[in-house]
Write an enzyme that holds these catalytic residues in place. Structure first.
Site, PDB file in Angstrom:
ATOM      1  NE  ARG A  51     -12.104  17.141  -5.286  1.00  0.00           N
ATOM      2  CZ  ARG A  51     -12.060  16.415  -4.669  1.00  0.00           C
ATOM      3  NH1 ARG A  51     -10.883  16.750  -3.560  1.00  0.00           N
ATOM      4  NH2 ARG A  51     -12.135  15.279  -3.955  1.00  0.00           N
ATOM      5  CG  ASP A  53      -9.608  25.158  -6.149  1.00  0.00           C
ATOM      6  OD1 ASP A  53      -9.984  23.731  -5.623  1.00  0.00           O
ATOM      7  OD2 ASP A  53      -8.213  25.129  -6.242  1.00  0.00           O
ATOM      8  CE1 TYR A 114     -11.073  24.971 -14.267  1.00  0.00           C
ATOM      9  CE2 TYR A 114     -10.065  23.037 -15.312  1.00  0.00           C
ATOM     10  CZ  TYR A 114     -10.888  23.347 -14.403  1.00  0.00           C
ATOM     11  OH  TYR A 114     -11.358  22.923 -13.865  1.00  0.00           O
ATOM     12  NE  ARG A 199      -6.680  29.885  -7.650  1.00  0.00           N
ATOM     13  CZ  ARG A 199      -7.119  29.550  -5.963  1.00  0.00           C
ATOM     14  NH1 ARG A 199      -7.782  28.937  -5.323  1.00  0.00           N
ATOM     15  NH2 ARG A 199      -6.815  30.634  -5.138  1.00  0.00           N
TER      16      ARG A 199
END
Length: 274
Positions: A51, A53, A114, A199
């Site tokens: 998932r 954000d 990522y 993040r």
């Protein structure tokens, strides 16, 4: 019953992430499931490889679904076109891949990568694509702190609180900052990620780059297993899911079938040109 993987990409700016939610219809999963159920004539459920954000992007994302009525490979070119034409322009499907019924877009994945982008000089063309950070950053210290991630498994300090996961353990396989034109790129690879983890790591590493934290303090934050000691989460706009790697055997047979279909399509087009 047939199971397929979709290889797709999306710009996440307008969406509340991948995951379907009760309080909004503006999620990628919701949009795709509703529109695909309509064109396929049967209700489908898409399960994603993870998932993302709100505002986070994906250059490579996988989701799987099952259908009974339709063999998508029988008219692959048409279905690939239909799967794209019903979607908004910021969501695109690159491949429809047949897989075994026990292949799972989420649980068959063994690693995810990522990338996070930040830029130093204001640039309107990077709006919602990169984090504007007009600060002098010590990249060497940021990389020393990033290297410390390899020494730990429990990343509770970088996880959103009150999640439903059974463990906060992750195996970091890569973490590095690189200088790029007008900014930096951070690449991180792991077997799994916690919610908001990348993040939160980036935001804390930026604090190291600004001189607000030392490398030792960064280590102590991880060891504290307490989110309140880590830095602010970096803005979602700079984060991209760029690669998902799967266990051996998940794609092989399906990709062979797909290559044969694509070869027949190419040959058919050549005959029409002649």
């Amino acid at each position: 019953m047939r199971r397929y993987f979709l290889k797709l990409s999306y710009v996440g700016t307008k969406y509340h992430g991948w995951q379907q939610q009760a309080n909004t219809r503006e999620t990628i999963q919701e949009i795709m499931m509703v529109r695909y159920s309509s064109i396929l004539g049967e209700k489908i459920h898409l399960l994603g490889c993870g998932r993302t954000d709100t505002g986070v992007h994906a250059r490579e994302f996988y989701a799987h679904f099952e259908i009974e009525k339709t063999d998508l490979l029988a008219d692959y070119e048409t279905w690939l076109y239909k799967f794209n034409v019903v979607l908004p322009h910021d969501i695109a499907v690159q491949q429809i891949i047949p897989v075994a019924l026990d292949s799972n877009a989420r649980f068959s994945a063994r690693a995810r990568t990522y990338e996070y982008y930040l830029h130093f000089k204001k640039d309107g063309f990077l709006l919602n694509r990169s984090y504007y950070c007009p600060n002098d950053l010590n990249v060497e210290e940021m990389n020393k702190a990033a290297a410390a991630l390899f020494n730990y498994k429990d990343f509770t300090s970088f996880s959103r609180s009150r999640t439903q996961v059974k463990t906060n353990d992750c195996t970091i396989m890569g973490a590095k900052w690189e200088e790029i034109e007008n900014g930096l790129k951070f690449t991180i690879k792991a077997n799994r990620f916690l919610r908001n983890m990348v993040r939160a790591i980036v935001g804390t590493l930026v604090d190291v780059g600004k001189g607000k934290l030392t490398v030792q303090q960064f280590r102590e934050i991880i060891e504290s297993k307490d989110r309140k000691y880590a830095g602010m989460s970096a803005p979602a706009c700079g984060l991209y899911l760029t690669k998902v790697e799967y266990k051996e055997g998940v794609f092989e047979q399906g990709l062979e079938q797909l290559l044969l279909v694509e070869k027949r399509m190419a040959e058919s087009k050549s005959e029409k040109i002649v």
